[in-house]
Design an enzyme around this catalytic site. Sequence first.
Site, PDB file in Angstrom:
ATOM      1  N   ASP A 307      26.088 -19.038  27.175  1.00 57.75           N
ATOM      2  CA  ASP A 307      25.583 -18.728  25.843  1.00 57.75           C
ATOM      3  C   ASP A 307      24.203 -19.382  25.725  1.00 57.75           C
ATOM      4  O   ASP A 307      23.834 -20.259  26.505  1.00 57.75           O
ATOM      5  CB  ASP A 307      26.550 -19.234  24.760  1.00 57.75           C
ATOM      6  CG  ASP A 307      26.326 -18.515  23.418  1.00 57.75           C
ATOM      7  OD1 ASP A 307      25.258 -17.891  23.240  1.00 57.75           O
ATOM      8  OD2 ASP A 307      27.209 -18.587  22.544  1.00 57.75           O
ATOM      9  N   TRP A 308      23.465 -18.944  24.740  1.00 58.94           N
ATOM     10  CA  TRP A 308      22.059 -19.355  24.584  1.00 58.94           C
ATOM     11  C   TRP A 308      21.978 -20.818  24.145  1.00 58.94           C
ATOM     12  O   TRP A 308      22.249 -21.149  22.986  1.00 58.94           O
ATOM     13  CB  TRP A 308      21.390 -18.431  23.577  1.00 58.94           C
ATOM     14  CG  TRP A 308      20.859 -17.144  24.135  1.00 58.94           C
ATOM     15  CD1 TRP A 308      19.590 -16.655  23.925  1.00 58.94           C
ATOM     16  CD2 TRP A 308      21.503 -16.176  24.976  1.00 58.94           C
ATOM     17  NE1 TRP A 308      19.423 -15.450  24.590  1.00 58.94           N
ATOM     18  CE2 TRP A 308      20.574 -15.140  25.242  1.00 58.94           C
ATOM     19  CE3 TRP A 308      22.766 -16.091  25.564  1.00 58.94           C
ATOM     20  CZ2 TRP A 308      20.865 -14.034  26.046  1.00 58.94           C
ATOM     21  CZ3 TRP A 308      23.069 -14.990  26.378  1.00 58.94           C
ATOM     22  CH2 TRP A 308      22.131 -13.991  26.600  1.00 58.94           C
TER      23      TRP A 308
END
Length: 768
Positions: A307-308
């Site tokens: 995920d970012w």
Amino acid sequence: MGVPIAMGGFSFKCTLVTVARLIGVPGLLFSVGVTAALSQQPAASPSAVSAEWRDTSLPAERRADLALAAMSRAEKLQLVFGYFSTQAPWMISATKNFVAPDAGRVNSAGYVPGIERLGIPALWETDAGEGVATQRSPNPRERTALPSGLALAASWDRQNAFAGGAMIGNEARLSGFNVQLAGGVNLLREPRNGRNFEYAGEDPLLAGTIVGFEIQGIQSNHIISTLKHFAFNDQETNRGTIDVAIDETAARESDLLAFQIANEIGKPGSVMCSYNRVNGAAACENDWLLNQVLKADWRFKGYVMSDWGAVRSTVEAAKAGLDQESGWAFDASAYFGGALREALNYGHVDQSRLDDMACRILFAMFANGLFDNPILGDQSAQINFSAHASVTRSAAEDSIVLLKNDDLLPLKSSLKTIAVIGGHADKGVLSGGGSSQVYPIGGLAVPNEGPKDFPGPMVFYPSAPMKALQSRSSATITYADGNDLDAAAGLASRSDIAIVFATQWAAESLDLPNLDLPNGQDALIAAVAKANPRTIVVLETGGPVFMPWLSQVGAVLEAWYPGTSGGEAIARILSGEVDPSGHLPATFPASLSQLPRPQLDGDAKLDEDAHPSTNYNVEGAAVGYKWFDKRALTPLFPFGYGLSFTRFDLGGLSAEPAGEGIRVSLSVRNVGKVEGKAVVQAYVGRESGSWEAPKRLGSFDKVELAAGESKSITLDIDPLLLATFDPSSKKWLIEPGDYKVIVGQSATDVAASTTVHLDFRELEIGRH
Ligand code: BGC
């Protein structure tokens, strides 16, 4: 599985490197050494590259092997490092100096450069499960939004999920994207979770099935879908730091089971690891989750992307099974950039691991047709928006749940005056906020609502329920915004009927403080209902809410976030053009004290150095209705519940062992006067034994029936729902004995039940 091939005198299976190391199969261990040896060879020069991987008759595994063998180390490193594709002002710091890559799609989630020399396409990544999102307005892409993920699950309809996925995947492709960051399947363990609207409810079978079919639909466009957020990212408060404690059996039988089923059905090209920690280790450097469960046990052949901003290290993350760092410069450092190169140079990470990362990415690209069906840039002019409006409208119609109806619905044609109150129902319908935000055609129906910055703005889609209702009714419809209680009550008292639209905005990064409707809407509904008991409430919420006014109103519809044609869908149901057929994908609790955690763990005000934790062993795998059953609690509305304008009778039940599971046969009859769709649910329970709760959903189907029509159906109980996970043998075990099969139209409805005897069985840990 990879097919061993001869390449320059060597033979290897790149996609099994990690698995081989874990399970220690001698033949596969050999392949690790070979891969490492091969990768020390210089990359083939362009002229020597035969580009055999272009041969579409070869299996994806083999094409990935061939392409990998032609790549230099620098090229492999390039493939494992992704960029954010939005110029976020806060990332232009002295240390990061981030500039969004030109070749990315503007204001989108991510970009991984391709390798032109070898014809390896770039990866253009967009959120999410409701449609093609835009990271930042102004000038957003205007696209079709499906109803929320939770709404899709409320349809209990596999075809609906596939069709929705196919539609948004088409818009993604024509918008220039080949990776869709969809497939949110975190269980609704916490009704206050701000992202429940992106997920698919509390039950592993329902959630895994619906999300699996949506992924299938997306990937039918020759693009990759993710499955996310792996795993136990079930609340937003402290999502980057919170440590979730959960025992292996409970984990396998709850959230992981939802992921397992979605993975089997959807075969996503990628799995996105989450922000939180699980049993001490960050999800993106969690060997148990990534290497053991996902890659070894489930034989996942695609790649794990972070995920970012979820990567915390280079060496640990690489060794634990992370294959691609996403969204630079969200992370604190470029862990899979220069740092990974150094780690390889100094032998902290094996070259074979880099090969495995790159090979998994290539495999997902070949398997999903990214090489053979290249993205041709922005072709959004070709999107068939009117056809897509019908797809999302019908998805919304299938998902809206009728919770109460004292004969107010469908609206009678004799009505002369209708009061429509609140929720901006004169302008549009609400959507959920954050990275999944799809912007509608025609712009925001209600500008300047909600936070200006992420996870705002609050977006209302310009599909006004009031307008859609007016076009179907000869009554005079008058609107009051609901800000003035007396004015709203006055209008209601002068009208034949009142419809109150109540909204609850939920968004990524924020949990809800409680399950009350915000901004005094409970008081508004009570005041309107007092003035006119012929009051209908239409809810547009991210998930479960309390309804203190329930006994005072005549009807309640849960419309969720119904997507860009949501107003039409609501009006078609209110008017009786369509029979409501949604059923709850989550329990609506009666109070917070009924929950395993009456108070949410963590605290939004904690700083980054704090180490909050939460204990999921309190309920273990007894999530949602299972917890309510186990504790004999009465919810406001049970899981699986939903009314219709007709009625369905279930009968003729029989059940017998079949294959590894149970085959249930029954008939369902529409005993009312209009056509409709029944949601038939089969639950299984053990008379005695070690299950987490008295019963589990084992199978379901949605059946369309004309008035008076009857159909015979069979429901196959998934064997995993009959088993318990045994962590010592790493097997699913079906204990010998009697199993109760209950069929009904909600988790508390017992239309008929029977007993089946099963012999002892061991099931494989992963199935394919
Ligand atoms: C979200 C992901 C999303 C990513 C890219 C993150 O904040 O958690 O679901 O895919 O951003 O936008």
